[in-house]
Design an enzyme around this catalytic site. Structure first.
Site, PDB file in Angstrom:
ATOM      1  N   CYS A 246     -14.459 -24.245  22.404  1.00 27.42           N
ATOM      2  CA  CYS A 246     -14.228 -25.433  22.012  1.00 27.42           C
ATOM      3  C   CYS A 246     -14.157 -25.864  20.695  1.00 27.42           C
ATOM      4  O   CYS A 246     -15.033 -25.248  19.837  1.00 27.42           O
ATOM      5  CB  CYS A 246     -14.984 -26.402  22.732  1.00 27.42           C
ATOM      6  SG  CYS A 246     -14.900 -26.170  24.623  1.00 27.42           S
TER       7      CYS A 246
ATOM      8  N   CYS B  81      -9.772 -26.526  24.395  1.00 25.50           N
ATOM      9  CA  CYS B  81     -10.801 -27.119  24.617  1.00 25.50           C
ATOM     10  C   CYS B  81     -11.169 -27.891  23.264  1.00 25.50           C
ATOM     11  O   CYS B  81     -11.131 -27.178  22.488  1.00 25.50           O
ATOM     12  CB  CYS B  81     -11.929 -26.336  25.139  1.00 25.50           C
ATOM     13  SG  CYS B  81     -13.474 -26.960  25.325  1.00 25.50           S
TER      14      CYS B  81
END
Ligand code: N1C
Length: 288
Positions: free
Chosen positions: A113, A194
């Protein structure tokens, strides 16, 4: 006065000559035939065209990526198995991207992420960047991307071999093993997107967001919330390049981007990124 042999004697003299000539011709024919046969074998699958070397290269790159973990030997054999099943024995223009589905199941990447970096027509600077700064990751920093980057491979209908030369070019047919692999691997990479995602696009060309690119035709279509929050475009410019964040193709990008995602775009000089790359003390956030 010249001596003239009788004609019967002359004929007898010519006979061995004729025989010699025949033997010579025969020898030449045999040599030519052998030459052609061996030449053909040499020009056939050259060393890097045969399966063995390619298999070894792929498995050893895989082990290099995974490091010395005990499990890496088995894992890499498993990866090779799933990878080769996608295209071996198939017509090199009939390998769909779905053929790599089992391979994608074999390799599961950790979420990264806020660290994923996508690109289009900026491969060199992107990889110089990720090499120098470890804050962002491209597909080539994952196992499959790392192993397959720069490789060419294909097989033939009914064959058990992998060839690394004589394979269809990128544009010759869409369903070629290399293009289908990058399509499928890029799709998986984009599905895993993400948090805040970065994309480096090329501000030196008239269409930084090109419909034919993998970035436009596959990756952007897979970007979606809520796992992914934003797409931040870095438009890399050189000197007086005219492309700006207002570029028509970038307007298209905003239109096709999933509306749940925030979008930003920043124009950055290539020289600024290069300066940042060459200074190990400069944090990533300073590079654009
Ligand atoms: O068609 P593109 O770029 O827009 O594809 C780039 C896009 C990136 O975001 C990557 O995630 O798609 C992924 N990708 C690769 O990671 C990759 N590594 C090597 C796509 N293609 C990749 N290659 C080779 O680059 C591939 O074999 C093909 O020849 C080019 C596509 O690059 P592009 O047109 O600049």
């Amino acid at each position: 006065m010249d001596y003239q042999a009788p004609s019967s004697q002359r004929r007898r003299c010519r006979r061995p000559l004729l025989l010699g000539a025949c033997v010579l011709i025969l020898l030449i024919v045999v040599c030519v035939c052998l030459g052609v046969a061996f030449g053909r074998r040499a020009a056939g699958p050259s060393n890097d065209r045969i399966t063995g070397n390619f298999t070894t290269a792929i498995i050893s790159k895989c082990k290099q990526f995974l490091g010395d973990e005990n499990s890496s030997e088995n894992k890499c054999e498993e990866v090779w198995d799933a990878f080769s099943k996608a295209y071996v024995g198939k017509d090199p223009c009939e390998v769909p991207m779905e053929a790599y589905d089992p391979l994608m199941q074999t390799v599961r990447e950790k979420d990264a992420c806020n660290r994923m970096l996508f690109w289009s027509k900026t491969k060199d600077i992107v990889h110089q960047f990720t090499e120098a700064k470890k804050c962002l990751l491209t597909l080539e920093d994952t196992l499959l991307g790392f192993v397959m980057d720069g490789q060419t491979w294909c097989s033939e209908k009914g064959s058990k071999e992998t060839f690394t030369t004589g394979c269809p070019s990128w544009d010759k047919c869409e369903r070629n093993p290399v293009r289908s692999f990058w399509n499928r691997a890029s799709e998986a990479f984009a599905q895993a997107a993400c948090g805040e995602v970065t994309a480096m696009l090329n501000g030196s060309i008239s269409t930084p967001f090109n419909n034919n690119s993998i970035f436009a035709s596959i990756e952007v279509k897979k970007f979606s919330g809520p796992k992914m929050r934003a797409l931040n475009v870095v438009l890399v410019k050189t000197g007086n390049d005219t492309a700006t964040c207002e570029n028509d193709s970038l307007q298209t990008l905003q239109r096709v981007l999933n509306p749940s995602l925030k979008y930003t775009c920043k124009e950055v000089q290539r020289s600024k990124i290069l300066d940042c790359i060459s200074d190990p003390d400069r944090p990533c956030g300073d590079c654009w």
